[in-house]
Design a protein around this motif. Structure first.
Motif, short mmCIF file in Angstrom:
data_model
loop_
_atom_site.label_atom_id
_atom_site.label_comp_id
_atom_site.label_asym_id
_atom_site.label_seq_id
_atom_site.Cartn_x
_atom_site.Cartn_y
_atom_site.Cartn_z
N ARG A 146 -2.63 -5.55 3.29
CA ARG A 146 -2.68 -5.18 4.71
C ARG A 146 -1.57 -5.87 5.49
NH1 ARG A 146 -8.47 -7.02 5.89
NH2 ARG A 146 -8.21 -7.84 3.79
N ALA A 176 5.89 -2.09 8.56
CA ALA A 176 5.90 -0.97 9.50
C ALA A 176 6.24 -1.41 10.92
CB ALA A 176 4.54 -0.28 9.49
N ILE A 234 8.61 1.43 4.74
CA ILE A 234 7.44 2.21 5.16
C ILE A 234 7.65 2.61 6.61
CG2 ILE A 234 4.94 2.20 5.50
CD1 ILE A 234 4.79 -0.01 3.40
N VAL A 278 -1.19 2.91 4.85
CA VAL A 278 -0.65 2.16 5.99
C VAL A 278 -0.87 2.95 7.28
CG1 VAL A 278 1.38 1.03 6.96
CG2 VAL A 278 1.07 1.12 4.47
N SER A 293 2.07 -4.67 4.47
CA SER A 293 2.30 -3.30 4.95
C SER A 293 2.46 -3.28 6.47
CB SER A 293 1.15 -2.40 4.53
OG SER A 293 1.01 -2.37 3.12
N MET A 294 1.63 -4.04 7.16
CA MET A 294 1.69 -4.11 8.61
C MET A 294 3.02 -4.70 9.07
SD MET A 294 -1.34 -5.68 10.96
CE MET A 294 -1.12 -7.36 10.34
N TRP A 334 0.82 -1.21 0.00
CA TRP A 334 0.00 0.00 0.00
C TRP A 334 0.86 1.27 0.00
CZ3 TRP A 334 -3.97 -1.32 4.37
CH2 TRP A 334 -5.10 -1.91 3.79
#
Length: 219
Positions: A88, A95, A111, A40, A91-92, A35
């Motif tokens: 999802r 991060a 990210i 995010v 990206s999770m 994403w």
């Protein structure tokens, strides 16, 4: 007809660990899309507030040579393939772990999401945010083993001349603890059973991804 799926609750910490170890992987036909950072940011804001962020779907029958890891690290053999929710989850993972992942062009991306305990606001890290002691400029630090609230957040602020009474310190500490507690946020994960035929899984995949890349069942 026997049920072809079951729904299981997974916490964020379990999902991220599964990606890290390699037990959660991508089917070979899935692109490693990540994403935009702003999306995010919104995902973490929703989890922090306890909002629903959608279910994930796994297929529990990996095939040798038919999966691709999200994490670059060595780990255990894949046990679940992501059928829905890849953006999802990837990206999770990026991060929270503070690592690079591949984008839609197969280039490595980092990210970095920041958090302001005073306003309880998430933001994509910028140069200004990185220089401001009021921000935790990278939320992955909070889940690191060496993060200390007093040493890493309060003391740098106090060095600028800010003063905090006991009540304010307690309030800020609870807010950072709430941020850390995102690792306990629960996702509903739909598991497609291990005895489901591949053609049915392909049909599910195509239907779920009908608005994305055009794929046919034989792909």
């Amino acid at each position: 007809m026997a049920a072809i799926f079951k729904t299981v609750s997974w916490q964020v910490e379990q999902l991220v660990s599964g990606v890290q170890q390699g037990s959660i992987s991508l089917p070979d036909l899935q692109r490693p899309f990540v994403w935009p950072a702003s999306k995010v940011r919104d995902l973490f804001d929703s989890m922090y507030k306890g909002y629903p962020v959608g279910a994930l779907m796994f297929w529990d029958v990996p095939e040798e040579g038919a999966t691709r890891k999200i994490s670059s690290g060595d780990g255990i053999k894949a046990q679940h393939q992501i059928i829905d929710g890849q953006q999802r989850l990837t990206s999770m993972f990026a991060a929270i772990r503070g690592v690079e992942v591949q984008d839609e062009n197969y280039r490595s991306r980092r990210i970095t999401i920041a958090f302001n305990p005073f306003t309880e606001r998430f933001e994509v890290r910028s140069v200004a945010i990185a220089k401001s002691p009021e921000w935790i400029d990278d939320i992955s630090k909070v889940w690191g083993h060496d993060f200390d609230f007093d040493e890493d957040f309060l003391e740098p602020l106090e060095e600028t001349g800010r003063e905090f009474d006991r009540a304010e310190k307690r309030r800020l500490r609870k807010i950072v603890q709430r941020l850390e507690a995102i690792k306990a946020y629960s996702f509903d994960v739909v598991h497609i059973q291990d005895d489901v035929e591949k053609r049915l899984v392909a049909d599910i995949f195509v239907r779920i991804n009908s608005e994305g890349v055009s794929l046919k069942s034989y792909d």
